[in-house]
Design a protein around this motif. Structure first.
Motif, PDB file in Angstrom:
ATOM      1  N   LEU A   1       7.564  -1.137   6.600  1.00 21.18           N
ATOM      2  CA  LEU A   1       7.967  -2.591   6.056  1.00 21.18           C
ATOM      3  C   LEU A   1       7.106  -3.779   6.433  1.00 21.18           C
ATOM      4  N   TYR A   2       6.636  -4.486   5.560  1.00 20.45           N
ATOM      5  CA  TYR A   2       6.419  -5.973   5.823  1.00 20.45           C
ATOM      6  C   TYR A   2       7.120  -6.934   5.194  1.00 20.45           C
TER       7      TYR A   2
ATOM      8  N   LEU B   1      -0.657  10.987   7.831  1.00 20.37           N
ATOM      9  CA  LEU B   1       0.143   9.937   8.412  1.00 20.37           C
ATOM     10  C   LEU B   1       0.437   8.865   7.268  1.00 20.37           C
ATOM     11  N   ASP B   2       1.514   8.059   7.871  1.00 22.65           N
ATOM     12  CA  ASP B   2       1.816   6.912   6.875  1.00 22.65           C
ATOM     13  C   ASP B   2       1.225   5.830   7.057  1.00 22.65           C
ATOM     14  N   LEU B   3       0.193   5.478   6.179  1.00 26.32           N
ATOM     15  CA  LEU B   3      -0.632   4.402   6.492  1.00 26.32           C
ATOM     16  C   LEU B   3      -0.407   3.419   5.590  1.00 26.32           C
ATOM     17  N   GLY B   4       0.739   3.462   4.771  1.00 25.14           N
ATOM     18  CA  GLY B   4       1.023   2.099   4.000  1.00 25.14           C
ATOM     19  C   GLY B   4       1.938   1.172   4.376  1.00 25.14           C
TER      20      GLY B   4
ATOM     21  N   VAL C   1       0.923  -1.213   0.026  1.00 28.42           N
ATOM     22  CA  VAL C   1      -0.060  -0.123   0.109  1.00 28.42           C
ATOM     23  C   VAL C   1       0.886   1.317  -0.235  1.00 28.42           C
ATOM     24  N   ASN C   2       0.614   2.170  -0.950  1.00 29.98           N
ATOM     25  CA  ASN C   2       1.358   3.421  -1.096  1.00 29.98           C
ATOM     26  C   ASN C   2       2.810   3.027  -1.208  1.00 29.98           C
ATOM     27  N   TRP C   3       3.201   2.197  -2.191  1.00 26.18           N
ATOM     28  CA  TRP C   3       4.704   1.690  -2.395  1.00 26.18           C
ATOM     29  C   TRP C   3       5.781   3.015  -2.576  1.00 26.18           C
TER      30      TRP C   3
END
Length: 622
Positions: free
Chosen positions: A97-98, A484-487, A89-91
């Motif tokens: 990181l996941y 916010l960074d929601l990716g 999401v939102n690369w």
């Protein structure tokens, strides 16, 4: 003029060599122990003198396989992390990181890029109850073992299984899993970093022992006790289990600074301003003490004219002179009519502006298992994961140990409670905390609700929770969500993108043809790009800009710190374009990496000269 070629075995084809790194540190500390490039341990013993333990019997924890587990923590990985944009999401903008894969191999791969950068680690590892699995490492080839388990190669080799207490090495299996992972995790912590580890009574003693060994006894901070259940179980055989432990260790206790929790409304309500003091709200404190001193036992005349003495057997807290000073500064409260026994005014603005964290974590403050399950149902309209932790618990750890821009790691991600909690904490204080989540793609039980609803492994549930948590914030708080960074960027563990020479004479002809192009056919330029970042020790979330020069894709990493071009049939024009791009960006340092077979000899020589003309001296090929 030639380009330095990155060979198999170079630092760019494997993860950080921790053994070599530690040997180099020893050489710097004790240069006299080096003999013809090797360590002379007899000399080292002489240098250390009486600090060497030579007795057979001494205090220590040992188990079957400990030596191998210790060596495994220092063995480099030849794997890599491949980008999976379709799961992300939102690369292009996210810094989260996941990573899907065996956390032992992934932690090794992160050593170069993230050593000393993580402020807080939280993990909820298998508790070794006999029902949860314990991943059994294969010390010969851990990456291959992981691929077999996840079905990437074949069905031979080790399997994910439960660690039954009927196993003769029940505790040893669990310790062998935890020990190398904690050793690697410690390297990733900042000097003022901290780790929280959830566990129950089965392994809490062993976990404390290996934690003391890895982090040091002096860096143990606390054994927190969390009230995880709302009500007792009447079917319990002995006692109803109502708590879990959270063991807390610092990387360096002297450098860790815990953060105070916000004061409660109840605490602040005790302060009022009955006399309109310009210093604000205050509360009255008793001025007498039990510890008797004749010098502090004196009569006081109130403003209303009444003479008062301290209660029998007590004295005033301060001297007569100091009492007069406090009164002149309007820090004594004599009551509404000026005739009360004196009290000291304690101002809210002058007391500690927060609460000290405690080792008891009550469910009404940080949540419990029921609340954690409710959160999962709220996000999924069901319960695809059985053992989540409440977001209130992880938010509590974030509150007492992280600032707004810190990096947080969870390498037993499970259902991604840590990522969800981090989103919520950032929402509360407009923070920019970032996460790294690591999770083995452990197959879901075919009888579970998760499997029935289409989730084949835990990683799928874990990633979907992050997506849904982010979407919920965006829907409920659209204005805040924009900041916010929601990716999150998804990467998967795999073997290297670079072909290795297997040394088999029967495959000589095939190997010679492979040498023409040493990048695997099923790998993309982006796969190789991120392997280079990883092995170079660069952040996987660095900004990357892509440009086509003379028909060839050029990647610009970190605003000109690194240019990568992996195309074929390159010409000097590409080098010219890279040099001009570099001059636009004006980076402090600049490196360039090409594919070794991308040039003819003539174009390679010309390109090197062109890049050097633009001030680029470090040029490598793969």
């Amino acid at each position: 003029m030639s380009i330095d070629k990155i060979q198999q075995g170079d630092s760019l084809t494997q993860s950080k060599d921790l053994v070599a790194d530690n040997i180099e540190k020893l050489k710097q500390l004790f240069p006299e122990i080096v003999t013809e490039g090797k360590i002379d341990f007899k000399v080292l013993q002489d240098v250390l003198g009486e600090d060497i333990e030579e007795e057979d019997e001494y205090y220590r924890l040992t188990w079957a396989g400990k030596a191998k587990a210790r060596r495994e923590a220092h063995k480099p990985s030849t794997g890599t992390l491949r980008p999976v944009k379709e799961d992300s999401v939102n690369w292009d903008t996210t810094e989260n990181l996941y990573i899907e894969g065996d956390n032992l191999e992934v932690l090794k791969l992160l050593q170069k890029s993230y050593a000393g950068k993580v402020k807080m680690i939280y993990i909820d590892p298998p508790y070794n109850t006999g029902k949860d699995f314990v991943y059994k490492d294969n010390y010969k080839d851990n990456l291959k073992n992981y691929q077999e388990i996840t079905g990437q190669l074949d069905e031979e080799g080790n399997k994910i299984s439960t660690n039954s207490d009927s196993d003769g090495r029940y505790h040893s299996n669990w310790l062998n899993m935890m020990y190398p992972r904690l050793r690697l995790a410690r390297n990733l912590l900042k000097d003022n970093g901290i780790i929280f580890i959830s566990i129950d009574d089965v392994e809490v003693g062993n976990l404390r022992a290996i934690g003391n060994e890895i982090f040091g006894n002096d860096n143990f901070i606390s054994n927190m006790v969390w009230q995880k259940n709302y009500s007792p179980r009447n079917d319990a055989k002995y006692f109803s289990d109502m708590h879990d432990h959270i063991l807390v260790f610092a990387k360096n206790k002297d450098k860790f600074e815990r953060i105070l929790l916000p004061r409660t409304a109840e605490q602040n309500a005790r302060y009022t301003n009955r006399d309109n003091d310009p210093r604000g709200d205050w509360k009255a404190e008793n001025l007498s003490v039990k510890t008797y001193s004749a010098a502090y036992d004196y009569p006081i005349t109130t403003p209303g004219g009444r003479v008062v003495n301290p209660p029998k057997g007590r004295c005033w807290r301060t001297s007569k002179e100091k009492m007069e000073e406090l009164d002149k500064d309007n820090r004594i409260w004599w009551g509404e009519d000026g005739n009360n026994v004196p009290s000291k005014k304690s101002f809210l603005s002058e007391v500690q502006q927060g609460r000290v964290p405690t080792t008891l974590l009550f469910r009404n403050e940080v949540g419990d298992n029921q609340e954690a399950a409710k959160r999962i149902v709220e996000l999924f309209d069901g319960k695809p994961f059985d053992t989540p932790k409440p977001i209130g618990l992880i938010k509590h750890f974030l509150s007492i140990s992280t600032d707004k821009n810190d990096l947080v790691l969870d390498f037993f991600a499970g259902s991604s409670t840590t990522a969800d909690s981090l989103f919520q904490k950032n929402l509360e204080d407009n923070g920019h905390r970032k996460f790294i989540q690591i999770q083995l793609p452990e197959p879901t039980n075919k009888k579970s609700e998760g499997f029935r609803t289409g989730y084949n492994n835990v990683s799928e549930i874990s990633k979907e929770r992050i997506r849904r948590a982010a979407k919920k914030i965006a829907e409920e708080h659209p204005e805040k969500a924009e900041k916010l960074d929601l990716g999150f960027k998804v990467f998967k563990l795999d073997n290297s993108n670079i072909k290795g020479w297997d040394g088999n004479p029967d495959k000589l002809e095939a190997n010679l043809w492979d040498a023409v192009s040493n990048i695997k056919e099923d790998r993309t330029q982006e796969d190789v790009l991120y392997e280079i970042l990883l092995k170079y020790g660069l952040d996987l979330t660095l900004p990357i800009e892509e440009k086509t020069i003379e028909g060839k894709i050029v990647f610009n990493v970190g605003f000109g710190a690194l240019f990568i071009c992996l195309g074929d049939n390159l010409t000097n024009t590409v080098a010219e374009g890279i040099g001009e791009w570099k001059e636009e960006l004006e980076p402090e340092i600049c490196r360039v990496i090409f594919k070794d077979t991308g040039f003819t000899d003539v174009e390679k020589t010309n390109s090197i000269q062109t890049l050097k003309r633009f001030g680029i001296g470090e040029i490598k090929s793969i």
